[in-house]
Scaffold this motif. Structure first.
Motif, PDB file in Angstrom:
ATOM      1  N   ASP A   6      33.704  40.861  43.711  1.00 12.92           N
ATOM      2  CA  ASP A   6      34.928  40.162  43.300  1.00 12.92           C
ATOM      3  C   ASP A   6      36.187  40.841  43.825  1.00 12.92           C
ATOM      4  O   ASP A   6      37.143  40.169  44.236  1.00 12.92           O
ATOM      5  CB  ASP A   6      35.004  40.076  41.772  1.00 12.92           C
ATOM      6  N   SER A   7      36.202  42.163  43.812  1.00 15.10           N
ATOM      7  CA  SER A   7      37.415  42.885  44.217  1.00 15.10           C
ATOM      8  C   SER A   7      37.740  42.681  45.688  1.00 15.10           C
ATOM      9  O   SER A   7      38.891  42.820  46.106  1.00 15.10           O
ATOM     10  CB  SER A   7      37.279  44.381  43.911  1.00 15.10           C
ATOM     11  N   SER A  28      40.527  40.260  46.965  1.00 11.96           N
ATOM     12  CA  SER A  28      41.935  40.666  46.982  1.00 11.96           C
ATOM     13  C   SER A  28      42.325  41.332  48.297  1.00 11.96           C
ATOM     14  O   SER A  28      43.498  41.665  48.493  1.00 11.96           O
ATOM     15  CB  SER A  28      42.216  41.639  45.820  1.00 11.96           C
ATOM     16  N   LEU A  67      36.486  49.730  39.483  1.00 10.06           N
ATOM     17  CA  LEU A  67      36.236  48.345  39.072  1.00 10.06           C
ATOM     18  C   LEU A  67      34.752  47.993  39.045  1.00 10.06           C
ATOM     19  O   LEU A  67      34.379  46.918  38.589  1.00 10.06           O
ATOM     20  CB  LEU A  67      36.973  47.385  40.020  1.00 10.06           C
ATOM     21  N   ASN A 114      41.120  51.189  41.445  1.00 11.70           N
ATOM     22  CA  ASN A 114      41.362  49.844  41.990  1.00 11.70           C
ATOM     23  C   ASN A 114      40.459  49.519  43.177  1.00 11.70           C
ATOM     24  O   ASN A 114      40.863  48.798  44.097  1.00 11.70           O
ATOM     25  CB  ASN A 114      42.836  49.682  42.384  1.00 11.70           C
ATOM     26  N   GLY A 170      36.274  48.361  44.194  1.00 15.65           N
ATOM     27  CA  GLY A 170      35.022  47.845  43.671  1.00 15.65           C
ATOM     28  C   GLY A 170      33.834  48.553  44.293  1.00 15.65           C
ATOM     29  O   GLY A 170      33.820  49.773  44.426  1.00 15.65           O
ATOM     30  N   GLU A 185      37.378  48.736  51.002  1.00 17.19           N
ATOM     31  CA  GLU A 185      38.556  48.402  50.208  1.00 17.19           C
ATOM     32  C   GLU A 185      39.620  49.492  50.234  1.00 17.19           C
ATOM     33  O   GLU A 185      40.823  49.196  50.202  1.00 17.19           O
ATOM     34  CB  GLU A 185      38.127  48.113  48.766  1.00 17.19           C
TER      35      GLU A 185
END
Length: 272
Positions: free
Chosen positions: A167-168, A171, A225, A250, A252, A258
């Motif tokens: 899900d992360s 972003s 996360l 912040n 995942g 990320e």
């Protein structure tokens, strides 16, 4: 950056090497649906500091896809990696593994500890603890493999990318999401299916009982996360005798994608 194909047990493994071989060697193993390309940003951030060796595991990237899923089993993959590292004349190195690659890296380190300078496990598990858990997961892995072979790869990847685990990543900037999608779509469905059957979490042996006797330094990295793997990492931390743990805010499941700067900084600082 150079690509090589090394023959191991009659099949070809793709390896991407970057940096002078006189520098500290760091070997990178990707996750499921990944390839050497997943490490490009992190490796570029460490330019001039490491000799990076990124490997496409069986069924992924530009490595071969053996027909028999038994070739993907943990004992076979770790033995094949040992042969590969011998061919590449890598005597001792830091081994970095993400998710499926982290499970493989742990299996390799347990079997060939004399090779390991440090072991870095990103969002990785030592396996499932009970036979009933493994049996249930093995069936789910088999169902996913069947799905991979029975529908367009794009449909499977639509499903895979929408797992809560990732899900992360929604972003991330669009260009990064497109790069990840491109990497996933470059895969061979048969190779992915065989990988799920051969070295999926359900087929992997449990390493929980032997963690306490691993003496090489272990670095655990998870994203704040990713609560499931944070919990696993904290339990591993309580058992491993020589361990450091980083929780990256912040982020995942895929910290190296990320938060590549933070991931590269951890790798750089642990060399000192």
């Amino acid at each position: 950056m150079s690509s090589e194909w090394i023959d191991v047990n009659g099949h070809s493994i793709h390896v991407q090497r970057t940096g002078n071989a006189s520098l500290p060697t760091v070997v990178f193993l990707h996750g499921f649906t990944g390839s050497t390309a997943t490490w490009n940003t992190v490796i570029s951030l460490l330019d001039g500091k490491i000799h990076a060796v990124a490997v496409d595991l069986w069924g992924h990237g530009r490595s071969d896809c053996p027909e028999n899923s038994s070739a993907y089993a943990m004992d076979h993959q770790t033995a094949d990696l040992e042969q590969l590292f011998t061919e590449l004349a890598l005597e001792k190195f830091t081994l970095v593994g993400y998710s499926m690659g982290g499970r493989t890296a742990l299996g390799y380190a347990i079997t060939y500890p004399e090779r390991i300078e440090k072991l870095v496990l990103e969002s990785a598990s030592p396996g499932l603890k009970t036979e009933s858990e493994r049996k249930d997961r093995k069936q789910r892995d088999a169902n996913l493999a069947y799905r991979l072979l029975g529908e367009p790869l794009s449909d499977f990847m639509d499903y895979w990318e929408n797992l809560a685990l990732f899900d992360s990543q929604k972003s991330l900037p669009l260009f990064q999401q497109e790069e990840v999608r491109k990497e996933r779509m470059s895969q061979n469905p048969k190779g992915l299916a065989n990988s799920l059957v051969g070295i999926g979490t359900g087929s992997q042996p449990s390493y929980w009982d032997v963690l306490k006797i691993q003496t090489y330094p272990v670095v655990l990295i998870t994203g704040s996360l990713d609560l499931k793997f944070e919990t696993i990492a904290l339990e591993m931390k309580s058992v491993l005798p020589n361990v450091a743990y980083y929780s990256v805010e912040n982020a995942g499941h895929a910290i190296h994608v990320e938060k590549p700067e933070k991931f590269a900084t951890i790798l750089d600082e642990m060399k000192n």
